[in-house]
Design a protein around this motif. Sequence first.
Motif, PDB file in Angstrom:
ATOM      1  N   GLY A 173      -3.857  34.306  -0.843  1.00 12.53           N
ATOM      2  CA  GLY A 173      -3.329  34.673   0.283  1.00 12.53           C
ATOM      3  C   GLY A 173      -2.207  33.487   0.713  1.00 12.53           C
ATOM      4  O   GLY A 173      -1.922  32.689   0.074  1.00 12.53           O
ATOM      5  N   VAL A 174      -2.014  33.741   1.891  1.00  8.85           N
ATOM      6  CA  VAL A 174      -1.293  32.681   2.545  1.00  8.85           C
ATOM      7  C   VAL A 174      -1.549  32.069   4.064  1.00  8.85           C
ATOM      8  O   VAL A 174      -2.728  32.618   4.442  1.00  8.85           O
ATOM      9  N   GLN A 175      -1.448  30.841   4.566  1.00 10.11           N
ATOM     10  CA  GLN A 175      -1.880  30.370   5.765  1.00 10.11           C
ATOM     11  C   GLN A 175      -0.612  29.968   6.307  1.00 10.11           C
ATOM     12  O   GLN A 175       0.434  29.483   5.775  1.00 10.11           O
ATOM     13  N   ARG A 176      -1.040  29.706   7.846  1.00 10.11           N
ATOM     14  CA  ARG A 176       0.137  28.916   8.498  1.00 10.11           C
ATOM     15  C   ARG A 176       0.187  27.287   7.869  1.00 10.11           C
ATOM     16  O   ARG A 176      -1.112  26.754   7.942  1.00 10.11           O
ATOM     17  N   SER A 177       1.427  27.011   8.154  1.00 15.39           N
ATOM     18  CA  SER A 177       1.334  25.315   7.829  1.00 15.39           C
ATOM     19  C   SER A 177       2.823  25.096   8.038  1.00 15.39           C
ATOM     20  O   SER A 177       3.878  25.131   8.033  1.00 15.39           O
ATOM     21  N   PRO A 178       2.616  23.727   8.964  1.00 11.71           N
ATOM     22  CA  PRO A 178       3.726  23.219   9.449  1.00 11.71           C
ATOM     23  C   PRO A 178       4.436  22.315   8.204  1.00 11.71           C
ATOM     24  O   PRO A 178       5.600  21.840   8.721  1.00 11.71           O
ATOM     25  N   ARG A 179       3.897  22.261   7.391  1.00 16.03           N
ATOM     26  CA  ARG A 179       4.532  21.301   6.256  1.00 16.03           C
ATOM     27  C   ARG A 179       5.623  21.942   5.655  1.00 16.03           C
ATOM     28  O   ARG A 179       6.770  21.251   5.302  1.00 16.03           O
ATOM     29  N   TYR A 180       5.682  23.281   5.583  1.00 17.08           N
ATOM     30  CA  TYR A 180       6.768  24.171   4.895  1.00 17.08           C
ATOM     31  C   TYR A 180       7.697  24.793   5.929  1.00 17.08           C
ATOM     32  O   TYR A 180       7.430  24.988   7.162  1.00 17.08           O
ATOM     33  N   PRO A 181       9.181  25.003   5.628  1.00 18.94           N
ATOM     34  CA  PRO A 181      10.094  25.129   6.599  1.00 18.94           C
ATOM     35  C   PRO A 181       9.741  26.603   7.204  1.00 18.94           C
ATOM     36  O   PRO A 181      10.061  26.933   8.241  1.00 18.94           O
ATOM     37  N   ALA A 182       9.246  27.654   6.349  1.00 17.05           N
ATOM     38  CA  ALA A 182       8.645  28.649   7.090  1.00 17.05           C
ATOM     39  C   ALA A 182       7.619  28.777   7.884  1.00 17.05           C
ATOM     40  O   ALA A 182       7.306  29.925   8.121  1.00 17.05           O
ATOM     41  N   GLY A 183       6.756  27.871   7.940  1.00 15.99           N
ATOM     42  CA  GLY A 183       5.449  27.923   8.547  1.00 15.99           C
ATOM     43  C   GLY A 183       4.367  28.284   7.792  1.00 15.99           C
ATOM     44  O   GLY A 183       3.275  28.867   8.376  1.00 15.99           O
ATOM     45  N   LEU A 184       4.720  28.585   6.667  1.00 15.57           N
ATOM     46  CA  LEU A 184       3.535  29.226   5.775  1.00 15.57           C
ATOM     47  C   LEU A 184       3.373  28.202   4.562  1.00 15.57           C
ATOM     48  O   LEU A 184       4.158  27.764   3.880  1.00 15.57           O
ATOM     49  N   ALA A 185       2.002  28.181   3.761  1.00 15.54           N
ATOM     50  CA  ALA A 185       1.879  27.906   2.693  1.00 15.54           C
ATOM     51  C   ALA A 185       0.902  28.772   1.868  1.00 15.54           C
ATOM     52  O   ALA A 185       0.041  29.381   2.299  1.00 15.54           O
ATOM     53  N   LEU A 186       1.227  28.792   0.467  1.00 17.95           N
ATOM     54  CA  LEU A 186       0.171  29.602  -0.573  1.00 17.95           C
ATOM     55  C   LEU A 186      -1.169  28.952  -0.491  1.00 17.95           C
ATOM     56  O   LEU A 186      -1.443  27.857  -0.367  1.00 17.95           O
TER      57      LEU A 186
END
Length: 513
Positions: A463-476
């Motif tokens: 799935g995916v989750q929200r993440s401030p680490r990457y530009p689109a605000g999501l991470a795998l």
Amino acid sequence: MLLAEIVDAVAEVSATRSRRAKVDALADLLGRTPPAQIETVVGLLTAQPRQGRLGVGWRSLQALRPTHAAASALDVADVDTAFSALAATSGSGSAARRTALLDDLAARATAPEWDLVTRIVRGELRTGALEGVLVDALARSSGQPLDRVRRAAMLVGDLGETARIALTDPGALASVGLRVGRPVLPMLAATAESVTAALTDGRAASVEYKLDGARIQVHRGGDDVRVFTRSLADVTARVPEIVAAVRTLPAGRLILDGETLALDEDGGPRAFQDTMARFGAESGDIVLRPWFFDVLHVDGRDLLDEPLSVRQAELERVAGAFRVPARVTTDAAEGEEFARAALAAGHEGVMVKALDAPYAAGRRGDTWRKVKPVHTFDLVVLAVERGSGRRAGWLSNIHLGALDPAGQYGPAGGFVMVGKTFKGMTDEILRWQSETFPALATDDDGYVLTLSPVTAVEVAIDGVQRSPRYPAGLALRFARVKRYRPDKRAADADTIGTLRAMLPGRADVAVSG
């Protein structure tokens, strides 16, 4: 014991695929280990120093430019002392003090010894010296039956301590038992493609919601309640709401296994990272709720060896209000329907557990099977990192990008990074990457090669989750490589919009029994 002896053993273990050869090498090493250093040596072999987190990151190690010793003289005790000093360093000026400690340790180590130390610090030993192999080696070295050593390791929850008992007082292994307040290794699950596949043996099973939370093990001795993580870290101070909930239960002594999950205003499950953010802090606006799926001890009665049916009856009696939703069945259609309900409620999937099975602490077997959807996407490789440990000399961890056709996060038609992975890579894939990617490099900082975005790769994710680490605000989540796709152009990759559509939102159905 010299650190060089561990270096030699790790090299021997890394050089073979034979489990027996690995066990032989580790048994020989354990047999030569001084009693006072047994726990330290086991911690080094598993890349789990007894001090826990050392506060040292990859960049700190990369910044060092040491001149190493020409001959081996570094003792295991020297490394242990240095690790203790690193773990205790905090406050103003701590970065400089850590650098000084690392510089001193690196200068006293030979190049092979320092390579081992850095891999241990990063938790990237990857020698095959996993706990299962070490348990076999410990049984061999101590002369004790494997089942006895394995059970002791499960109940103690600390392989270093188990090794110390087995090698210094082997007769005490048989008396090791479950103790309220001392966490045990959690039982683990295998995977199944579907509930139907998991029920093919005809055994009655408990089909249970698989919550997307954090695993917890809760011990109660009177008013003293302690909460442990999957890795057996004590997080009691962070979860007062769980402590308070367990104190209301009608039993004075308990060991419970379960998950904690944050709920939204409507009682539905919050996103995984919301739960984990609250779980990692000592306070916050989000309230954690415990959900239990097993009980190992109730008021002086150990239940490890009882079948799940008995444990579930006791769980319902002492913690029914906090039970994970479950349904007992032998019918595949009924199980599949229950699994669909779990997904509709916003959860990961289901667990299918044999009703006649005991609790196999610390082991992964086919009596527990997890069933959850797996999603595959075609993404693009944006960069690759040089490998370390067993993958030294190869290009390993890849940076993954999704197509951004509208240019929401960069140039239209470009790619936006959504995660990294080294999972799923065979030696053949690693070899292909190492031969292919240098020719595609547009930049190289000595560790990461930035690549021309032309290589499509099929990746499986949970799935995916929200993440401030990457530009689109999501991470795998849990990305792993399935295969490279030479038949696909980068322009045919899946889009960031497709991935964003998977972000968990508010669940329409609350967790309920």
